[in-house]
Design a protein around this motif. Sequence first.
Motif, PDB file in Angstrom:
ATOM      1  N   ILE A 143       0.837  -1.205   0.000  1.00 41.46           N
ATOM      2  CA  ILE A 143       0.000   0.000   0.000  1.00 41.46           C
ATOM      3  C   ILE A 143       0.875   1.260   0.000  1.00 41.46           C
ATOM      4  O   ILE A 143       0.572   2.226  -0.701  1.00 41.46           O
ATOM      5  N   LEU A 144       1.971   1.248   0.745  1.00 41.10           N
ATOM      6  CA  LEU A 144       2.892   2.393   0.673  1.00 41.10           C
ATOM      7  C   LEU A 144       3.487   2.519  -0.724  1.00 41.10           C
ATOM      8  O   LEU A 144       3.650   3.633  -1.233  1.00 41.10           O
ATOM      9  N   GLU A 145       3.781   1.389  -1.368  1.00 40.78           N
ATOM     10  CA  GLU A 145       4.275   1.439  -2.748  1.00 40.78           C
ATOM     11  C   GLU A 145       3.219   2.032  -3.674  1.00 40.78           C
ATOM     12  O   GLU A 145       3.533   2.810  -4.574  1.00 40.78           O
ATOM     13  N   MET A 146       1.948   1.684  -3.447  1.00 39.77           N
ATOM     14  CA  MET A 146       0.864   2.257  -4.259  1.00 39.77           C
ATOM     15  C   MET A 146       0.805   3.769  -4.059  1.00 39.77           C
ATOM     16  O   MET A 146       0.711   4.517  -5.027  1.00 39.77           O
ATOM     17  N   ILE A 147       0.881   4.219  -2.813  1.00 40.95           N
ATOM     18  CA  ILE A 147       0.860   5.664  -2.557  1.00 40.95           C
ATOM     19  C   ILE A 147       2.035   6.346  -3.249  1.00 40.95           C
ATOM     20  O   ILE A 147       1.886   7.448  -3.789  1.00 40.95           O
ATOM     21  N   SER A 148       3.172   5.674  -3.288  1.00 40.73           N
ATOM     22  CA  SER A 148       4.342   6.273  -3.931  1.00 40.73           C
ATOM     23  C   SER A 148       4.139   6.466  -5.442  1.00 40.73           C
ATOM     24  O   SER A 148       4.821   7.276  -6.057  1.00 40.73           O
ATOM     25  N   THR A 149       3.158   5.755  -6.023  1.00 41.89           N
ATOM     26  CA  THR A 149       2.891   5.899  -7.465  1.00 41.89           C
ATOM     27  C   THR A 149       1.793   6.930  -7.729  1.00 41.89           C
ATOM     28  O   THR A 149       1.496   7.218  -8.887  1.00 41.89           O
ATOM     29  N   PHE A 150       1.158   7.448  -6.688  1.00 39.94           N
ATOM     30  CA  PHE A 150       0.037   8.384  -6.825  1.00 39.94           C
ATOM     31  C   PHE A 150       0.542   9.687  -7.449  1.00 39.94           C
ATOM     32  O   PHE A 150       1.486  10.293  -6.951  1.00 39.94           O
ATOM     33  N   ARG A 151      -0.069  10.077  -8.543  1.00 39.90           N
ATOM     34  CA  ARG A 151       0.299  11.319  -9.230  1.00 39.90           C
ATOM     35  C   ARG A 151      -0.964  12.070  -9.636  1.00 39.90           C
ATOM     36  O   ARG A 151      -1.917  11.479 -10.142  1.00 39.90           O
ATOM     37  N   PHE A 152      -0.933  13.380  -9.448  1.00 41.44           N
ATOM     38  CA  PHE A 152      -2.001  14.230  -9.974  1.00 41.44           C
ATOM     39  C   PHE A 152      -1.685  14.507 -11.434  1.00 41.44           C
ATOM     40  O   PHE A 152      -0.538  14.756 -11.795  1.00 41.44           O
ATOM     41  N   THR A 153      -2.717  14.447 -12.287  1.00 37.53           N
ATOM     42  CA  THR A 153      -2.480  14.615 -13.723  1.00 37.53           C
ATOM     43  C   THR A 153      -3.030  15.931 -14.230  1.00 37.53           C
ATOM     44  O   THR A 153      -3.799  16.587 -13.579  1.00 37.53           O
TER      45      THR A 153
END
Length: 153
Positions: A143-153
């Motif tokens: 889940i932390l890895e998923m958050i690390s991929t979170f990007r606003f476009t």
Amino acid sequence: RLIPGIPPFVFIVPEGWVLDEAPGSLAVLRSPVEIDGFWINAMLNHDRVARSVDFKVAAQVTWAKLNRSGMKDIKESGERMLRFGNMPVYVRGADFTAPDGRSLSQMHAIWFAPTSDGGKVVDMFQLVLTAPSKDMPAVVEPILEMISTFRFT
């Protein structure tokens, strides 16, 4: 244009997790199967909050909501600030006893969308991961890895 929507974003779903939906949430990530009658899940939520809300205030408000939720024996299990690229993220752990007597743990992650103007509000995102306490160590990392991929476009 006068009433902006949720800022668009993307993220990568962790391998083996299922992207789902639930009332009141932007998205839910969950385990593909129940484990001991429980669906391990991470709920992604969005709120528009006053521009004056910072990580400290957001942490206090979300902690107060958890304490009003009816769970027993709520204990904080640590908090820290992380940074994923240029996105600071507040993370807190909590342990409690569910009404059915099950020992559960949560990880709360809070971050804000970038702003470009001086408006009155800011977009706050919160992800709440919930798992049986014994299973939490295995699910925090993806889940932390998923958050690390979170990007606003």
